[in-house]
Design a protein around this motif. Structure first.
Motif, PDB file in Angstrom:
ATOM      1  N   UNK A  71      16.518 -34.098 -27.180  1.00 57.47           N
ATOM      2  CA  UNK A  71      15.500 -32.983 -26.932  1.00 57.47           C
ATOM      3  C   UNK A  71      14.297 -33.747 -26.304  1.00 57.47           C
ATOM      4  N   UNK A  72      13.725 -34.951 -27.056  1.00 53.68           N
ATOM      5  CA  UNK A  72      12.459 -35.757 -26.486  1.00 53.68           C
ATOM      6  C   UNK A  72      12.727 -36.230 -25.197  1.00 53.68           C
ATOM      7  N   UNK A  73      14.003 -36.377 -24.776  1.00 54.42           N
ATOM      8  CA  UNK A  73      14.009 -37.284 -23.393  1.00 54.42           C
ATOM      9  C   UNK A  73      14.143 -36.166 -22.297  1.00 54.42           C
ATOM     10  N   UNK A  74      13.942 -34.764 -22.514  1.00 51.42           N
ATOM     11  CA  UNK A  74      13.733 -33.623 -21.383  1.00 51.42           C
ATOM     12  C   UNK A  74      12.325 -33.701 -21.097  1.00 51.42           C
ATOM     13  N   UNK A  75      12.304 -33.323 -20.087  1.00 51.25           N
ATOM     14  CA  UNK A  75      10.912 -32.684 -19.383  1.00 51.25           C
ATOM     15  C   UNK A  75      10.769 -31.280 -19.761  1.00 51.25           C
ATOM     16  N   UNK A  76       9.430 -30.900 -19.533  1.00 53.10           N
ATOM     17  CA  UNK A  76       9.218 -29.546 -20.104  1.00 53.10           C
ATOM     18  C   UNK A  76      10.102 -28.519 -19.124  1.00 53.10           C
ATOM     19  N   UNK A  77      10.703 -27.713 -19.742  1.00 55.65           N
ATOM     20  CA  UNK A  77      11.690 -26.658 -19.118  1.00 55.65           C
ATOM     21  C   UNK A  77      13.118 -27.258 -18.984  1.00 55.65           C
ATOM     22  N   UNK A  78      13.394 -28.426 -19.419  1.00 57.81           N
ATOM     23  CA  UNK A  78      14.369 -29.122 -19.319  1.00 57.81           C
ATOM     24  C   UNK A  78      15.422 -28.547 -20.258  1.00 57.81           C
ATOM     25  N   UNK A  79      16.864 -28.669 -19.916  1.00 52.46           N
ATOM     26  CA  UNK A  79      18.072 -28.059 -20.177  1.00 52.46           C
ATOM     27  C   UNK A  79      18.888 -29.047 -20.990  1.00 52.46           C
ATOM     28  N   UNK A  80      19.597 -28.617 -22.147  1.00 55.60           N
ATOM     29  CA  UNK A  80      20.354 -29.194 -22.985  1.00 55.60           C
ATOM     30  C   UNK A  80      21.648 -28.639 -22.954  1.00 55.60           C
ATOM     31  N   UNK A 111      20.368 -26.941 -33.621  1.00 61.07           N
ATOM     32  CA  UNK A 111      19.397 -27.056 -32.372  1.00 61.07           C
ATOM     33  C   UNK A 111      18.152 -26.217 -32.278  1.00 61.07           C
ATOM     34  N   UNK A 112      18.722 -25.133 -32.829  1.00 58.53           N
ATOM     35  CA  UNK A 112      17.655 -23.840 -32.680  1.00 58.53           C
ATOM     36  C   UNK A 112      16.255 -24.236 -32.973  1.00 58.53           C
ATOM     37  N   UNK A 113      16.112 -25.193 -34.034  1.00 55.26           N
ATOM     38  CA  UNK A 113      14.430 -25.587 -34.489  1.00 55.26           C
ATOM     39  C   UNK A 113      13.902 -26.568 -33.408  1.00 55.26           C
ATOM     40  N   UNK A 114      14.367 -27.011 -32.759  1.00 54.65           N
ATOM     41  CA  UNK A 114      14.280 -28.307 -31.552  1.00 54.65           C
ATOM     42  C   UNK A 114      14.001 -27.502 -30.280  1.00 54.65           C
ATOM     43  N   UNK A 115      14.401 -26.293 -29.937  1.00 51.02           N
ATOM     44  CA  UNK A 115      13.809 -25.870 -28.482  1.00 51.02           C
ATOM     45  C   UNK A 115      13.500 -24.452 -28.426  1.00 51.02           C
ATOM     46  N   UNK A 139      23.646 -23.908 -24.680  1.00 53.82           N
ATOM     47  CA  UNK A 139      22.810 -24.282 -23.372  1.00 53.82           C
ATOM     48  C   UNK A 139      21.301 -23.786 -24.028  1.00 53.82           C
ATOM     49  N   UNK A 140      20.636 -25.136 -24.042  1.00 53.24           N
ATOM     50  CA  UNK A 140      19.305 -24.725 -24.503  1.00 53.24           C
ATOM     51  C   UNK A 140      18.264 -25.054 -23.773  1.00 53.24           C
ATOM     52  N   UNK A 141      16.893 -24.473 -23.634  1.00 57.20           N
ATOM     53  CA  UNK A 141      15.806 -24.800 -22.899  1.00 57.20           C
ATOM     54  C   UNK A 141      14.905 -25.310 -23.850  1.00 57.20           C
ATOM     55  N   UNK A 142      14.042 -26.368 -23.549  1.00 54.11           N
ATOM     56  CA  UNK A 142      12.874 -26.925 -24.328  1.00 54.11           C
ATOM     57  C   UNK A 142      11.733 -26.331 -23.631  1.00 54.11           C
TER      58      UNK A 142
END
Length: 218
Positions: free
Chosen positions: A136-145, A184-188, A215-218
């Protein structure tokens, strides 16, 4: 490298030459290729993006993303898998970066990505929760996991680990969608789950175990 990590690397290295014989790995059948292409088109950004494919194997999903115009970096622990991925891209005239390394700490420096894709990998990790935090830390704002995972019915029934020592892995026989979503939920910012078990085109055959995409969004 720990003894377990070495065993896992050796296992997937040995599997590399025949890896694409599995319908959902090689995507050689038109209907299987089209089914994965359709899903990735729906999950990936609509415009060209930087995508990190962790546990990329022979690069079949990476190739679909590259054909769609995305800039793909693939990482795999097994050198033979990376060799196959590079050859696949070269043969198709596609641009992509493939690196041998641990998906938990991918060797990409400070690079950040618009999407992180991971298929059927998290069950092999000694500390999947730490991996999720790092991803999650490697994703940009509004990035998708995008995590394509499952709970493997056949392995769970037999109770046999796929390599010696794998019985110690937290999710060694796969992970249910509910458990992965809870992790995943607490991270995104938001999470949704798409069931995938009911589409035999994706797997080349009907499957009876639980398979899904988170599919998650940060």
């Amino acid at each position: 490298m720990t003894e377990l990590t070495s065993a896992i690397t050796s296992y997937w290295d040995a599997a590399a030459d025949a890896f694409d014989d599995e319908p959902d790995h090689g995507l050689r059948a038109d209907h299987t290729h089209a089914a994965w292409e359709r899903l990735l088109r729906a999950w990936a950004p609509s415009r060209p993006a930087d995508i990190l494919d962790l546990g990329c194997g022979t690069g079949s999903l990476s190739a679909l993303l590259a054909v769609a115009g995305h800039r793909v970096t693939g990482v795999d622990l097994a050198p033979r898998m990376i060799e196959q991925a590079r050859a696949k891209f070269a043969g198709a005239g596609l641009a992509g970066r493939f690196l041998v390394g641990d998906a938990v700490v991918p060797p990409v420096g400070d690079d950040r990505f618009d999407m992180l894709l991971c298929r059927h990998l998290i069950w092999t990790l000694p500390d999947p929760h730490a991996a999720l935090r790092g991803w999650v830390a490697r994703l940009r704002a509004n990035g998708r996991l995008v995590l394509i995972e499952g709970r493997w019915g056949e392995a769970g029934q037999s109770g046999q680990p796929y390599v010696p020592g794998a019985e110690s892995l937290p999710w060694g026989f796969g992970v249910t969608a509910a458990d992965l979503a809870d992790a995943v939920r607490p991270l995104v910012a938001d999470v949704r789950v798409e069931p995938l078990s009911g589409d035999p085109d994706l797997w080349g055959r009907p499957v009876g175990d639980e398979r899904y995409a988170l599919i998650a969004r940060v």
